[in-house]
Design an enzyme around this catalytic site. Sequence first.
Site, PDB file in Angstrom:
ATOM      1  N   MET A  31      -3.647  18.953 -12.523  1.00 39.27           N
ATOM      2  CA  MET A  31      -3.234  17.905 -13.466  1.00 39.27           C
ATOM      3  C   MET A  31      -3.462  18.397 -14.898  1.00 39.27           C
ATOM      4  O   MET A  31      -3.476  17.604 -15.839  1.00 39.27           O
ATOM      5  CB  MET A  31      -4.011  16.620 -13.190  1.00 39.27           C
ATOM      6  CG  MET A  31      -3.725  16.056 -11.802  1.00 39.27           C
ATOM      7  SD  MET A  31      -3.890  14.283 -11.684  1.00 39.27           S
ATOM      8  CE  MET A  31      -5.608  14.060 -12.079  1.00 39.27           C
ATOM      9  N   HIS A  35      -9.699  24.381 -16.768  1.00 41.89           N
ATOM     10  CA  HIS A  35     -11.002  24.970 -17.081  1.00 41.89           C
ATOM     11  C   HIS A  35     -11.260  26.121 -16.105  1.00 41.89           C
ATOM     12  O   HIS A  35     -10.374  26.458 -15.289  1.00 41.89           O
ATOM     13  CB  HIS A  35     -12.105  23.905 -17.005  1.00 41.89           C
ATOM     14  CG  HIS A  35     -12.058  23.089 -15.746  1.00 41.89           C
ATOM     15  ND1 HIS A  35     -12.320  23.629 -14.510  1.00 41.89           N
ATOM     16  CD2 HIS A  35     -11.740  21.788 -15.529  1.00 41.89           C
ATOM     17  CE1 HIS A  35     -12.195  22.701 -13.594  1.00 41.89           C
ATOM     18  NE2 HIS A  35     -11.833  21.568 -14.168  1.00 41.89           N
ATOM     19  N   GLU A  36     -12.460  26.678 -16.151  1.00 41.37           N
ATOM     20  CA  GLU A  36     -12.743  27.860 -15.315  1.00 41.37           C
ATOM     21  C   GLU A  36     -12.642  27.566 -13.817  1.00 41.37           C
ATOM     22  O   GLU A  36     -12.449  28.488 -13.021  1.00 41.37           O
ATOM     23  CB  GLU A  36     -14.133  28.444 -15.621  1.00 41.37           C
ATOM     24  CG  GLU A  36     -14.238  29.151 -16.961  1.00 41.37           C
ATOM     25  CD  GLU A  36     -14.687  28.226 -18.069  1.00 41.37           C
ATOM     26  OE1 GLU A  36     -14.433  26.989 -17.998  1.00 41.37           O
ATOM     27  OE2 GLU A  36     -15.293  28.716 -19.025  1.00 41.37           O
ATOM     28  N   HIS A  38     -10.231  25.668 -12.417  1.00 44.31           N
ATOM     29  CA  HIS A  38      -8.808  25.929 -12.130  1.00 44.31           C
ATOM     30  C   HIS A  38      -8.517  27.422 -12.213  1.00 44.31           C
ATOM     31  O   HIS A  38      -7.757  27.969 -11.408  1.00 44.31           O
ATOM     32  CB  HIS A  38      -7.909  25.223 -13.154  1.00 44.31           C
ATOM     33  CG  HIS A  38      -8.032  23.741 -13.196  1.00 44.31           C
ATOM     34  ND1 HIS A  38      -8.641  23.065 -14.227  1.00 44.31           N
ATOM     35  CD2 HIS A  38      -7.623  22.792 -12.316  1.00 44.31           C
ATOM     36  CE1 HIS A  38      -8.588  21.769 -14.006  1.00 44.31           C
ATOM     37  NE2 HIS A  38      -7.990  21.570 -12.843  1.00 44.31           N
ATOM     38  N   ASP A 151     -13.325  18.826  -4.920  1.00 37.88           N
ATOM     39  CA  ASP A 151     -12.621  17.685  -4.329  1.00 37.88           C
ATOM     40  C   ASP A 151     -12.557  17.909  -2.819  1.00 37.88           C
ATOM     41  O   ASP A 151     -11.483  18.113  -2.238  1.00 37.88           O
ATOM     42  CB  ASP A 151     -11.222  17.578  -4.932  1.00 37.88           C
ATOM     43  CG  ASP A 151     -11.274  17.272  -6.416  1.00 37.88           C
ATOM     44  OD1 ASP A 151     -11.791  16.216  -6.788  1.00 37.88           O
ATOM     45  OD2 ASP A 151     -10.837  18.124  -7.207  1.00 37.88           O
ATOM     46  N   SER A 186     -15.240  20.034 -14.594  1.00 40.69           N
ATOM     47  CA  SER A 186     -14.263  18.981 -14.344  1.00 40.69           C
ATOM     48  C   SER A 186     -13.563  18.665 -15.660  1.00 40.69           C
ATOM     49  O   SER A 186     -14.202  18.669 -16.712  1.00 40.69           O
ATOM     50  CB  SER A 186     -14.979  17.726 -13.833  1.00 40.69           C
ATOM     51  OG  SER A 186     -14.133  16.599 -13.932  1.00 40.69           O
TER      52      SER A 186
HETATM   53  O1  PAF Z   1      -6.919  17.764  -7.747  1.00 42.07           O
HETATM   54  C1  PAF Z   1      -6.012  17.461  -8.553  1.00 42.07           C
HETATM   55  O2  PAF Z   1      -5.997  17.897  -9.711  1.00 42.07           O
HETATM   56  C2  PAF Z   1      -4.912  16.516  -8.101  1.00 42.07           C
HETATM   57  O3  PAF Z   1      -5.383  15.550  -7.242  1.00 42.07           O
HETATM   58  C3  PAF Z   1      -3.707  17.253  -7.504  1.00 42.07           C
HETATM   59  C4  PAF Z   1      -4.071  17.975  -6.218  1.00 42.07           C
HETATM   60  C5  PAF Z   1      -3.127  18.246  -8.501  1.00 42.07           C
HETATM   61  C6  PAF Z   1      -2.603  16.239  -7.154  1.00 42.07           C
HETATM   62  O4  PAF Z   1      -2.169  15.553  -8.277  1.00 42.07           O
END
Ligand code: PAF
Length: 284
Positions: A31, A35-36, A38, A151, A186
């Site tokens: 979304m 950040h690190e 991702h 998550d 996050s």
């Molecule tokens: O984890 C997330 O950032 C979101 O839930 C995702 C998987 C991109 C779906 O919108």
Amino acid sequence: MIKVVSTVDETRAQVKEWKKQGLTVGLVPTMGYLHEGHQSLIKKAVEENDKVVVSIFVNPIQFAPNEDLETYPRDLDADTKLCDSTGADLIFHPTPDEMYLDGFSTHIEMNNLTKELCGKSRPTHFGGVCTVVGKLFNIVQPNKAYFGQKDAQQLAIIKRMVRDLNFDLEIVGCPIVREPDGLAKSSRNSYLNEDERKAALILSKSIELGKELVANGERNAQTIIKAMTDKINTEPLARIDYVNVVDALNIEPVDTLNGEVLVAIAVYIGKTRLIDNFYYASEV
Ligand code: PAF
């Protein structure tokens, strides 16, 4: 130089060209406000695939009306730089109208795995996640897709959805990335003011306590939950949403730590809801 596209057609055309050349494609759904955490997913995707697509889409249907859709942080320029420097090849950044056409009426719902943890406090959330992730899989047709273990419930749900609906790809889970002081990375950490940022450390401290108890042989779920709950309650700015121990596959509560389990917490620090967790697998 990374390409940024906003339509399904452009994304499909690019992926089709790659596939024609026999190249493999990795997808990192996000979304944005990267950040690190991702970045670690993108790095892994770059290592394991010829081409990498990062989707950046704040998905409206996974937010309830009382949640932070409007204020969710966004910074496409910074995200583009991070994706480019990490080796991704394409950013898919659609508008809500591109993703949800007028009259959109089809949703993916998951009946199980959503009753505990985040699914309990956010009852419409995972339907929205499954729907958008299913759409992204259909649009990008990746060989592999990458999700963070922070998550953990989302990861379990997506794995189950892929199995149940026969999506033809592999789901790769990647470890939590933490700030030097322990706070799990996050995008929502950006909501915290200075006092809240300090208070937020109570999440990783209670996770550490849980891990320590398990390392010392504790196997009773309620004992672990109570100790972690008491720890979190020492922080005046913290309000617990849940502290729970579930089996990692079906996300159902367990009494005893046996097999693969997930110890997960969600805690409000002021108005910001943060999550953290750890996995435990008993030896067989
Ligand atoms: O984890 C997330 O950032 C979101 O839930 C995702 C998987 C991109 C779906 O919108």
